[in-house]
Write an enzyme that holds these catalytic residues in place. Structure first.
Site, short mmCIF file in Angstrom:
data_model
loop_
_atom_site.label_atom_id
_atom_site.label_comp_id
_atom_site.label_asym_id
_atom_site.label_seq_id
_atom_site.Cartn_x
_atom_site.Cartn_y
_atom_site.Cartn_z
N ALA A 46 0.83 -1.21 0.00
CA ALA A 46 0.00 0.00 0.00
C ALA A 46 0.86 1.26 0.00
O ALA A 46 1.83 1.34 0.76
CB ALA A 46 -0.90 0.00 1.23
N ALA A 70 -0.73 -6.45 11.93
CA ALA A 70 -1.12 -5.06 12.11
C ALA A 70 0.12 -4.24 11.79
O ALA A 70 0.77 -3.69 12.67
CB ALA A 70 -1.60 -4.79 13.53
N ASN A 99 -1.31 -0.52 -5.00
CA ASN A 99 -2.29 -0.53 -3.92
C ASN A 99 -2.30 0.86 -3.27
O ASN A 99 -1.27 1.33 -2.79
CB ASN A 99 -1.88 -1.62 -2.92
CG ASN A 99 -2.91 -1.87 -1.84
OD1 ASN A 99 -2.98 -1.13 -0.87
ND2 ASN A 99 -3.70 -2.91 -1.99
N ASN A 127 -7.37 0.34 -1.82
CA ASN A 127 -7.45 -0.37 -0.56
C ASN A 127 -8.39 0.35 0.39
O ASN A 127 -7.97 1.22 1.16
CB ASN A 127 -6.03 -0.46 0.02
CG ASN A 127 -5.99 -1.19 1.33
OD1 ASN A 127 -7.02 -1.56 1.89
ND2 ASN A 127 -4.80 -1.41 1.84
N CYS A 130 -8.29 -1.71 4.74
CA CYS A 130 -7.25 -2.10 5.69
C CYS A 130 -7.75 -1.97 7.11
O CYS A 130 -8.15 -0.89 7.54
CB CYS A 130 -6.00 -1.26 5.51
SG CYS A 130 -4.72 -1.76 6.67
N ILE A 191 -10.37 -11.36 -0.82
CA ILE A 191 -10.76 -10.50 0.28
C ILE A 191 -9.52 -9.94 0.99
O ILE A 191 -8.45 -10.54 0.94
CB ILE A 191 -11.63 -11.25 1.32
CG1 ILE A 191 -10.91 -12.45 1.91
CG2 ILE A 191 -12.93 -11.65 0.72
CD1 ILE A 191 -11.62 -13.16 3.04
N GLY A 244 -5.49 -17.26 1.72
CA GLY A 244 -5.09 -18.61 2.09
C GLY A 244 -4.64 -19.52 0.98
O GLY A 244 -4.55 -20.73 1.19
N GLY A 265 -0.85 -14.19 -0.73
CA GLY A 265 -0.33 -13.32 0.31
C GLY A 265 0.59 -14.05 1.27
O GLY A 265 1.77 -14.28 1.00
C1 LIG Z 1 1.65 -8.79 6.58
C2 LIG Z 1 0.53 -8.42 5.68
C3 LIG Z 1 0.45 -7.13 5.16
C4 LIG Z 1 -0.60 -6.75 4.34
N1 LIG Z 1 -0.62 -5.48 3.83
C5 LIG Z 1 -1.59 -5.14 2.94
C6 LIG Z 1 -1.60 -3.87 2.32
O1 LIG Z 1 -0.70 -3.06 2.52
N2 LIG Z 1 -2.61 -3.57 1.46
C7 LIG Z 1 -3.60 -4.47 1.19
O2 LIG Z 1 -4.51 -4.15 0.42
N3 LIG Z 1 -3.63 -5.68 1.76
C8 LIG Z 1 -2.65 -6.04 2.62
N4 LIG Z 1 -2.66 -7.30 3.18
C9 LIG Z 1 -3.74 -8.24 2.83
C10 LIG Z 1 -3.32 -9.20 1.72
O3 LIG Z 1 -3.02 -8.51 0.53
C11 LIG Z 1 -4.41 -10.24 1.43
O4 LIG Z 1 -5.60 -9.57 1.03
C12 LIG Z 1 -4.74 -11.10 2.64
O5 LIG Z 1 -3.59 -11.35 3.41
C13 LIG Z 1 -5.40 -12.44 2.26
O6 LIG Z 1 -4.54 -13.24 1.49
P1 LIG Z 1 -3.57 -14.40 2.13
O7 LIG Z 1 -4.44 -15.24 3.02
O8 LIG Z 1 -3.06 -15.14 0.95
O9 LIG Z 1 -2.53 -13.70 2.89
C14 LIG Z 1 -1.61 -7.68 4.02
C15 LIG Z 1 -1.53 -8.99 4.54
C16 LIG Z 1 -0.48 -9.37 5.35
C17 LIG Z 1 -0.45 -10.76 5.88
#
Ligand SMILES: Cc1cc2nc3c(=O)[nH]c(=O)nc-3n(C[C@H](O)[C@H](O)[C@H](O)COP(=O)(O)O)c2cc1C
Ligand SMILES: Cc1cc2nc3c(=O)[nH]c(=O)nc-3n(C[C@H](O)[C@H](O)[C@H](O)COP(=O)(O)OP(=O)(O)OC[C@H]3O[C@@H](n4cnc5c(N)ncnc54)[C@H](O)[C@@H]3O)c2cc1C
Ligand SMILES: Cc1cc2nc3c(=O)[nH]c(=O)nc-3n(C[C@H](O)[C@H](O)[C@H](O)COP(=O)(O)OP(=O)(O)OC[C@H]3O[C@@H](n4cnc5c(N)ncnc54)[C@H](O)[C@@H]3O)c2cc1C
Ligand SMILES: Cc1cc2nc3c(=O)[nH]c(=O)nc-3n(C[C@H](O)[C@H](O)[C@H](O)COP(=O)(O)O)c2cc1C
Ligand code: FES
Ligand code: FES
EC number: 1.3.-.-
Lengths: 307, 259, 307, 259
Positions: A46, A70, A99, A127, A130, A191, A244, A265
């Site tokens: 982001a 977080a 993003n 985004n 968040c 999501i 996931g 992610g």
């Molecule tokens: C450490 C971390 C940082 C993230 N930072 C952002 C972010 O900056 N902007 C955003 O839109 N989503 C962010 N996400 C969300 C991911 O892009 C993704 O939507 C979410 O983790 C679900 O996918 P996953 O289960 O494969 O991780 C972040 C997720 C994690 C775990």
């Protein structure tokens, strides 16, 4: 014919697999492991108007088949991203999803306007969801009218297609999706994380300094699949699915649910080679399932519902 | 270069209450040089525990192509790790981070190595390397109790070794700082790894000295991408500068970051 | 002093551990394994006015650290429960929470009125949150005004305290909690399942015949903990926490978050002895953590927030 | 009585492509009597895979205190199970359900046992018990292919054994129903276990005969509490009567429930 090649508004991708925002930084660290040009696209961390430090640490906590984070949108700010990160990424043959985040409408608009001019930014990912930012952040993603207004304003200034990233922390995800589609969104990404918390047994206090955090990883996949299943039947814009994903089976599941591409992610933290590995394995998996081209199966779970 | 490899378990031994010594073999060892670096371990291929576990490299044997890790089996991941037997494979990513610099001292100078609990392991390889350069090493090692202490003989072979235990069951009763004062130890450079309160106490007391601390932070990626493990840089009025413990650290010059 | 003895509106429990509704039937099967009198209470399977068969099978699907179910409120109906189930349960020294469900307000009211007269029913658990019933069901649990009205009507006829079971599938859980508190609810139970889906890779179809189902198990614990943390700070009625409990550590975590008792759902399927085992282990765990009485730690995570 | 026990793995063998034979030992075996009953297995103590896996009892050896299970390693749980080695323990709940009744036939009468794929295993113990009562048994076993077939010799030792494979690599090309017709088999009672389409085809063809089917359903509890595994009762105009496959079944009289 490349069974993975897909077309999305504003971009043509050699495959439908990309790292999700915030889980890949700006690519530098992963470029130690492989050539980023193999990726379908990259969703970069982001970007906000100002440089942000983000939240205090601890910023992550593990949960059953998932993790909480977080981070708090730590990033070098619009100028830093435009000056140092995006130009560096130009050496790879890969389209970038930028993003875009902020605390107020003006921030989003300003970042969207400028970042969409960068030559390798082929789409924005708005985004609005968040969960880890105190001011505003979450409201954009939970009130349809607010999301709609924001999307419109960003669409007005963006030079590239705008995808809106939906929050799962809502009663009615379809309503949110329709609101941003109405506002002209070119696609959806979903999501983002589920709001969660973990408390340390010794201290009695939440593990995260920010107390609550966003839940990601395999644990949330069933929620993501359900939401994409619901939304994809009600909108006419494509969805990039995430939540996931760890295996090619998961990718297939997202396509069946209604996604037209996927993002990875948390799995990047477990296996830095996950994206190239899945890209490599996917054609085999398609062949095994007798699928000629991955686009064929978008929404199969509901398209065949009444067969 | 950082790589992932399925390393083979050569041995796994309980060396103190709840503390295991694990010896792993593989080509990855070729990449390992600096004391204080760590590896990131995937304890199984299931979805839980999801994340890797960071563990310091306690010693490297290039000749045998092995590394030794010493860890406390406490939570879910390390308890599963403790169940693994020799012959089994385990996925290791590393080496990660920057280790302790050993070039600041000249032959004949003295290094004080202060470790607390599971912060002790990386100091062993450090001590070996300092000694091989002719630098004198003094160790002060803190543990909860005698039964949780380990590697005391090994450290003693390399230099004077003082122990502090919280319950007084071995050495000085109290903390490492008590032992250092009691023994009136002089040194040219301090190297330390252990719990945050210990690091803070040492930084405060020896602010004027040269020294290096190794920082523990909760991590996800371990390679600098997720920003889970950041800390503020000292003397930064903007409060926006940061270092990542995984890739800029885990070792920092004393006073460099806010702990 | 028994460190587990707790007092809740309408009932005094020898310990704060009880099986969750729908995961224990009416106790018969588990009585093969142990004496049900050791339990703090029993939350029996949802009772509707009419006998229900529920959904077609498959009704369950496994997910990462969780499971989906779409049983569809199968139950013998009010008469069956009053005639066969509750009298049978009288032989155990254990208070019963009667889980009350329905498709329309009148059903809820009728069931609540009659079932609350049963001698061993010491409280009602108003199930306004079952995600697996097509008509109505979910709306009761997602619109504060509707939940409030329903709670009021049930309170009017119930002879015992009324606990309301909240759905996690909402944007604002605090708003829901306050609405039912306003309506006179004596306590809350939370959370019910998250709405999810899993699609079979071979068939391309959802595994559950009902297509979507409710996600339970360890995967959802962080969401439950976060919601209880938020709600317990904003209401003055006790909360019975549930979602993924498998260990005494999990129970402690729920208490720290703000729960005053806990219920065990899915874990009963994995280990039929889970409830008595946790009840047995809990005093030891409390001793280890230097907690004299479990009530001391209710909400510790936020009560100490500003220390 | 249903109990849980950590049983010891005596042996684990790959007996056909993807098919394992697992022998377990423990006191729980004392409780096991009826062919067609099953056990509910917890493959590990982690949160994933979360649920137990139902597997039929293929044979019981009271004298050795062992049971044999035969299963296909396909999904997450059974693949993990296949990695277990002899000497390891595994948590088993059982015996569950009601087995095949063997009292309906008299000495000299003929039982036809029809199995499909992983529906074959429970028929082995059934065949043993029928034989020991002097009942003649004929087996018709269906597999995908020769390489996925198993226990053919063992069944042959007990009675005539016909095989059908989908790809024709062994026996009749096609389904079990093709083999039965081709061989014009006569019988007094049918016992069958396998995929739903097979059960449906048999029920339709032999509606007038006496027979028992064993039903597979996705399960959670395995003991009758969760209502995951119900089926409608035949000829029930209210459509509200039901049977639970786990505790009322998995064996039902042909025609008793809607499949
Ligand atoms: C450490 C971390 C940082 C993230 N930072 C952002 C972010 O900056 N902007 C955003 O839109 N989503 C962010 N996400 C969300 C991911 O892009 C993704 O939507 C979410 O983790 C679900 O996918 P996953 O289960 O494969 O991780 C972040 C997720 C994690 C775990
Ligand atoms: C650079 C570095 C080097 C380390 N070296 C060693 C070592 O040599 N020997 C040793 O015993 N321990 C070491 N640790 C601490 C070790 O990583 C944790 O004890 C371990 O991750 C806990 O995992 P668990 O499965 O026991 O606990 P769980 O509670 O199951 O862990 C849950 C999550 O929290 C994280 N976590 C929990 N405690 C800590 C902690 N104290 N520090 C960082 N993350 C934590 C885990 O990594 C995991 O992501 C080191 C940590 C870091 C950051
Ligand atoms: C009464 C009974 C007896 C059985 N006996 C045998 C046997 O002797 N040998 C054998 O190989 N198989 C048997 N099965 C089928 C066996 O239970 C499944 O193949 C197994 O549960 C699949 O687990 P997995 O880990 O491979 O798959 P996963 O896909 O990881 O399973 C996910 C979930 O779905 C359930 N599931 C998936 N497929 C099936 C299925 N076909 N039937 C029921 N549940 C399923 C699992 O139990 C689990 O809860 C039996 C099933 C039942 C109901
Ligand atoms: C198979 C199954 C059936 C359930 N049936 C009911 C029900 O009838 N009424 C109800 O209020 N909750 C029902 N629930 C929800 C549980 O009571 C509980 O709220 C939820 O499963 C979370 O707890 P757990 O993670 O410990 O299972 C059911 C859950 C499962 C898994
Ligand atoms: S652990 Fe990811 S940046 Fe350090
Ligand atoms: S599996 Fe629970 S009732 Fe049959």
């Amino acid at each position: 014919m490349n069974p993975l090649q897909i077309e999305l508004p504003g971009l043509s991708l050699k495959n439908p697999v990309m790292p999700a925002s915030g889980c890949f930084g700006f690519g530098r660290e992963f470029s130690q492991f492989y050539d980023l040009s193999v990726l379908g696209a990259i969703m970069i961390k982001a970007t906000t108007f100002e440089t942000r430090f983000g939240n205090q640490t601890p910023r992550v906590a593990e949960t059953p088949a998932g993790m909480l984070n977080a981070i708090g949108l730590q990033n070098p700010g619009l100028k830093g991203v435009l000056t140092n990160e995006l130009p560096w990424l130009e050496k790879f043959d890969v389209p970038i999803f930028a993003n875009v985040a902020g605390s107020q409408v003006e921030d989003y608009v300003e970042v969207a306007k400028e970042i969409s001019k960068a030559p390798n930014v082929k789409a924005l990912e708005l985004n609005i969801s968040c969960p880890n930012v105190k001011t505003g952040g979450i409201a954009f993603g939970t009130i349809p009218e607010v999301a709609k207004e924001l999307t419109k304003k960003v669409k007005n200034v963006s030079e590239v297609p705008v995808y809106v990233k939906l929050s799962p922390n809502v009663t009615n995800i379809v309503e949110m999706a329709k609101a941003v589609e109405d506002a002209g969104a070119d696609g959806l990404t979903m999501i983002n994380t589920l709001l969660g918390m973990r408390i340390d047994i010794r201290s009695g206090q939440p593990i995260l300094a920010n107390r609550t955090g966003g839940l990601s990883g395999p644990a949330i996949k069933p929620v993501a699949i359900r939401m994409i299943y619901e939304v994809s039947q009600q909108v006419n814009i494509p969805i990039i699915g995430m939540g996931g994903i760890q295996h090619t089976d998961d990718i297939i599941e997202y396509f069946y649910a209604g996604a037209s591409a996927v993002a990875i992610g948390t799995a990047n933290f477990v296996d830095p080679l996950i994206c190239p590995t899945l890209i490599k394995e996917l054609p085999e998996k398609l062949a095994e399932l007798k699928i000629d081209h991955i686009s064929e199966i978008v929404g199969r779970s509901w398209k065949n519902e009444y067969l | 270069m950082i790589r992932q490899e399925d390393m083979t378990i050569i041995s796994q031994k309980l060396i103190a209450t709840g503390i295991y010594e694990l010896i792993l073999k593989g080509n990855l060892v070729n990449e390992m040089e600096h004391p204080g670096q760590f590896v990131h371990i995937r304890v199984n291929q299931q979805v839980a525990p999801l994340l890797r576990r960071p563990i310091s490299i306690a010693t490297v044997r290039q000749d045998l192509q092995t590394i030794t890790l010493i860890y406390r089996a406490e939570g879910e991941g390390t308890s599963l790790l403790a169940e693994k037997k020799s012959g089994e494979k385990i996925n290791v990513m590393g080496p990660l981070g920057n280790g302790f610099p050993t070039d600041d001292l000249r032959k004949g100078q003295t290094a004080l190595l202060v470790g607390g609990g599971i912060g002790v392991p990386p100091l062993y390889e450090l001590s070996l390397q300092l000694r091989s350069k002719g630098i004198e090493v003094i160790h002060v090692l803190g543990f909860e109790s005698a039964e949780k202490s380990f590697y005391l003989e090994k450290f003693s072979e390399l230099g004077k070794t003082y122990v502090a235990t919280v319950d007084g069951s071995l050495g000085t009763k109290g903390f490492v700082t008590d032992a250092i004062e009691q023994e009136q130890i002089n040194f040219d450079c301090l190297y330390t790894c252990g719990p945050l309160p210990m690091l803070r106490a040492l930084e405060e007391r020896y602010a004027s000295k040269q020294g290096y601390i190794s920082l523990e932070q909760r991590m996800a990626c371990g390679i600098g991408a997720c920003l889970a493990c950041v800390c503020h840089v000292a003397d930064d009025p903007t409060k926006k500068k940061y270092r990542k413990a995984c890739s800029d650290g885990p070792v920092f010059r004393m006073g460099e970051v806010i702990i």
